[in-house]
Design a protein around this motif. Sequence first.
Motif, PDB file in Angstrom:
ATOM      1  N   LYS A 115       0.834  -1.210   0.000  1.00 17.99           N
ATOM      2  CA  LYS A 115       0.000   0.000   0.000  1.00 17.99           C
ATOM      3  C   LYS A 115       0.863   1.251   0.000  1.00 17.99           C
ATOM      4  O   LYS A 115       0.523   2.247  -0.637  1.00 17.99           O
ATOM      5  CB  LYS A 115      -0.917   0.012   1.219  1.00 17.99           C
ATOM      6  N   HIS A 116       1.995   1.213   0.712  1.00 28.78           N
ATOM      7  CA  HIS A 116       2.881   2.379   0.787  1.00 28.78           C
ATOM      8  C   HIS A 116       3.412   2.746  -0.600  1.00 28.78           C
ATOM      9  O   HIS A 116       3.507   3.914  -0.942  1.00 28.78           O
ATOM     10  CB  HIS A 116       4.040   2.111   1.744  1.00 28.78           C
ATOM     11  N   GLY A 117       3.733   1.757  -1.398  1.00 25.10           N
ATOM     12  CA  GLY A 117       4.293   2.003  -2.723  1.00 25.10           C
ATOM     13  C   GLY A 117       3.250   2.380  -3.763  1.00 25.10           C
ATOM     14  O   GLY A 117       3.554   3.031  -4.751  1.00 25.10           O
ATOM     15  N   GLY A 118       2.031   1.956  -3.582  1.00 21.10           N
ATOM     16  CA  GLY A 118       0.986   2.249  -4.555  1.00 21.10           C
ATOM     17  C   GLY A 118       0.979   1.269  -5.712  1.00 21.10           C
ATOM     18  O   GLY A 118       1.865   0.427  -5.866  1.00 21.10           O
ATOM     19  N   GLU A 119      -0.046   1.385  -6.541  1.00 24.63           N
ATOM     20  CA  GLU A 119      -0.234   0.457  -7.663  1.00 24.63           C
ATOM     21  C   GLU A 119       0.842   0.570  -8.726  1.00 24.63           C
ATOM     22  O   GLU A 119       1.126  -0.389  -9.424  1.00 24.63           O
ATOM     23  CB  GLU A 119      -1.591   0.698  -8.319  1.00 24.63           C
ATOM     24  N   ARG A 120       1.434   1.736  -8.883  1.00 22.90           N
ATOM     25  CA  ARG A 120       2.417   1.940  -9.953  1.00 22.90           C
ATOM     26  C   ARG A 120       3.865   1.805  -9.481  1.00 22.90           C
ATOM     27  O   ARG A 120       4.791   2.150 -10.206  1.00 22.90           O
ATOM     28  CB  ARG A 120       2.194   3.306 -10.579  1.00 22.90           C
ATOM     29  N   SER A 121       4.032   1.303  -8.284  1.00 23.93           N
ATOM     30  CA  SER A 121       5.373   1.132  -7.735  1.00 23.93           C
ATOM     31  C   SER A 121       6.148   0.076  -8.530  1.00 23.93           C
ATOM     32  O   SER A 121       5.569  -0.878  -9.040  1.00 23.93           O
ATOM     33  CB  SER A 121       5.271   0.693  -6.276  1.00 23.93           C
ATOM     34  N   ASP A 122       7.446   0.250  -8.616  1.00 25.70           N
ATOM     35  CA  ASP A 122       8.300  -0.756  -9.259  1.00 25.70           C
ATOM     36  C   ASP A 122       8.394  -2.018  -8.419  1.00 25.70           C
ATOM     37  O   ASP A 122       8.665  -3.089  -8.940  1.00 25.70           O
ATOM     38  CB  ASP A 122       9.712  -0.216  -9.466  1.00 25.70           C
ATOM     39  N   ALA A 123       8.200  -1.890  -7.111  1.00 27.15           N
ATOM     40  CA  ALA A 123       8.367  -3.012  -6.194  1.00 27.15           C
ATOM     41  C   ALA A 123       7.026  -3.638  -5.836  1.00 27.15           C
ATOM     42  O   ALA A 123       6.019  -2.947  -5.699  1.00 27.15           O
ATOM     43  CB  ALA A 123       9.056  -2.547  -4.920  1.00 27.15           C
ATOM     44  N   PHE A 124       7.042  -4.958  -5.700  1.00 28.53           N
ATOM     45  CA  PHE A 124       5.898  -5.696  -5.185  1.00 28.53           C
ATOM     46  C   PHE A 124       6.439  -6.641  -4.126  1.00 28.53           C
ATOM     47  O   PHE A 124       7.437  -7.323  -4.350  1.00 28.53           O
ATOM     48  CB  PHE A 124       5.195  -6.490  -6.291  1.00 28.53           C
ATOM     49  N   PHE A 125       5.792  -6.670  -2.974  1.00 27.54           N
ATOM     50  CA  PHE A 125       6.247  -7.483  -1.858  1.00 27.54           C
ATOM     51  C   PHE A 125       5.309  -8.668  -1.685  1.00 27.54           C
ATOM     52  O   PHE A 125       4.097  -8.535  -1.860  1.00 27.54           O
ATOM     53  CB  PHE A 125       6.282  -6.647  -0.576  1.00 27.54           C
TER      54      PHE A 125
END
Length: 65
Positions: free
Chosen positions: A40-50
């Motif tokens: 959620k902190h990174g958002g949908e367009r973040s390069d990272a997925f955890f």
Amino acid sequence: MKIIRTDNYDREGPEGNQYVVAEGIKSEGNAKIMCDALNKHGGERSDAFFKVVPDDHVLPPDWEP
């Protein structure tokens, strides 16, 4: 349980390398809560997925040119 960082766009190259963010988490529920917060902190367009994986999960080798 572990939390690993993966590439949100499934790219090849150094951007696609996976990394351990946290390990030794005893509760799967706690691992999922932490993982959801990171995503959620990174958002949908973040390069990272955890994501949460078992302790015995082996990361693929890093990309090399």
